[in-house]
Every structure is written in structure tokens, then in C-alpha cells.
Design a protein around this motif. Sequence first.
Motif, mmCIF file in Angstrom:
data_model
loop_
_atom_site.group_PDB
_atom_site.id
_atom_site.type_symbol
_atom_site.label_atom_id
_atom_site.label_comp_id
_atom_site.label_asym_id
_atom_site.label_seq_id
_atom_site.Cartn_x
_atom_site.Cartn_y
_atom_site.Cartn_z
ATOM 1 N N TRP A 117 35.230 41.054 36.635
ATOM 2 C CA TRP A 117 34.246 40.070 37.073
ATOM 3 C C TRP A 117 32.863 40.679 37.264
ATOM 4 C CZ3 TRP A 117 31.916 41.435 41.532
ATOM 5 C CH2 TRP A 117 32.613 42.251 42.409
ATOM 6 N N PHE B 283 37.220 35.910 43.092
ATOM 7 C CA PHE B 283 37.909 35.598 41.843
ATOM 8 C C PHE B 283 38.595 36.854 41.326
ATOM 9 C CE2 PHE B 283 37.695 35.455 37.143
ATOM 10 C CZ PHE B 283 38.593 34.422 36.944
ATOM 11 N N GLU C 116 32.932 24.715 39.678
ATOM 12 C CA GLU C 116 33.412 25.974 40.267
ATOM 13 C C GLU C 116 32.924 27.109 39.380
ATOM 14 O OE1 GLU C 116 37.505 28.449 41.238
ATOM 15 O OE2 GLU C 116 37.648 26.310 40.817
ATOM 16 N N VAL D 13 31.680 31.615 39.261
ATOM 17 C CA VAL D 13 31.543 32.946 39.835
ATOM 18 C C VAL D 13 30.210 33.491 39.353
ATOM 19 C CG1 VAL D 13 32.440 35.306 39.899
ATOM 20 C CG2 VAL D 13 34.032 33.379 39.858
ATOM 21 N N HIS E 184 31.809 33.236 44.621
ATOM 22 C CA HIS E 184 32.769 32.316 44.024
ATOM 23 C C HIS E 184 32.648 31.027 44.829
ATOM 24 C CE1 HIS E 184 37.279 31.446 42.972
ATOM 25 N NE2 HIS E 184 36.450 30.619 42.348
ATOM 26 N N GLN F 127 30.395 39.296 44.248
ATOM 27 C CA GLN F 127 30.477 38.010 43.579
ATOM 28 C C GLN F 127 30.364 36.860 44.559
ATOM 29 O OE1 GLN F 127 34.655 36.413 42.818
ATOM 30 N NE2 GLN F 127 34.962 38.562 42.277
#
Length: 166
Positions: free
Chosen positions: A151, A142, A104, A106, A119, A117
Motif C-alpha cells: 500500500w 488496508f 472507500e 486508501v 483508509h 495511509q
Amino acid sequence: MPISGDRNASIPCPCGSQKLLTQCCGVYIQGPFPAPTAEKLMRSRYSAYCLKNIDYLFNTEHPSRRQPNSRQLISATANNVAWLGLTVLATEAGQPEDEAGVVEFVAVYQEGESAAQLHERSRFIKEEGKWFYTNGDMLPPFQPKKNEPCWCKSGKKFKQCHRKKS
């Protein structure tokens, strides 16, 4: 973009490892060695997007997932997006002794004037000692804690940048 040579000897790896490209993802992108883990494959694929290395991206996608237009789709993404940073959030299995793994992450990118982003929870399988990307699930954006870095890699705290005010 070639990775070896004096010009690239001091370039930081795009994957965010704090290592030099030639000592990190470049070993897998240009070298004869396959990525030893699912996470290293994911990181090297991210770096390959940054470097616009379409061949590596195509060759590390599982053959069962390839479409007649896969190279064109990969190229369009690589050439229309500026990748700004990668954060790995979690891994499940995907070690050298495993046959499957999940990562997982980002990935922050810029398309046009705004940062966005990706994710994703990506799945990988290993066949004949080589890891391949198979597919992934897009996840909701995220959201760091309000006092953590944003982020988008702006350098601001999340509460001062992309946090929605309620």
C-alpha cells in the motif's frame, strides 16, 4: 499551482487515473465544470490536496460542514503532508443521476520520514447539480494480500514491506 499552460500539459494526474492532469482532475479543479460523480469529486479533492489548492477543497466541502477555521485546517493538512498515491477500493451510488454516494479509498502519504495511509469511507451529496464532500469514517489500515503490491507504493510486495510477521 495553476493547472493550465505548457508547463503542466504533461503532468500525470495525482489521482492515479493514468491521464494527464489537464484532462482529468484539472478540468474540475480549474474549470467551470463540477465533478459529475462522487468518485470524480473524491479524486479531484485528492489531487487538490496534492496541488495545495485550498479554495477547491473548501468549496467542495458541504457548506453545513464548514467551520470558521476550515481553510486553516485544510491548509495545514495540505502543507504538512506529501501525498504519495490513491487507490479507490469501492463506490456505492454517486453516479450523475444519484443524490448521494460513498467512496472507500486508501490515500498514502508521507509525514516526516515515514509513509502512512488514510483508509476512509467518504460520503458525498449532490445539491443543485454539484457534488460535495460531507464526512467520512476512518477505517482500519488496508491490508493487501501478501503477494500484492504494498500500500505504501514502495514497489515491493506487501509481504516484503509492511506486512507484520507473525
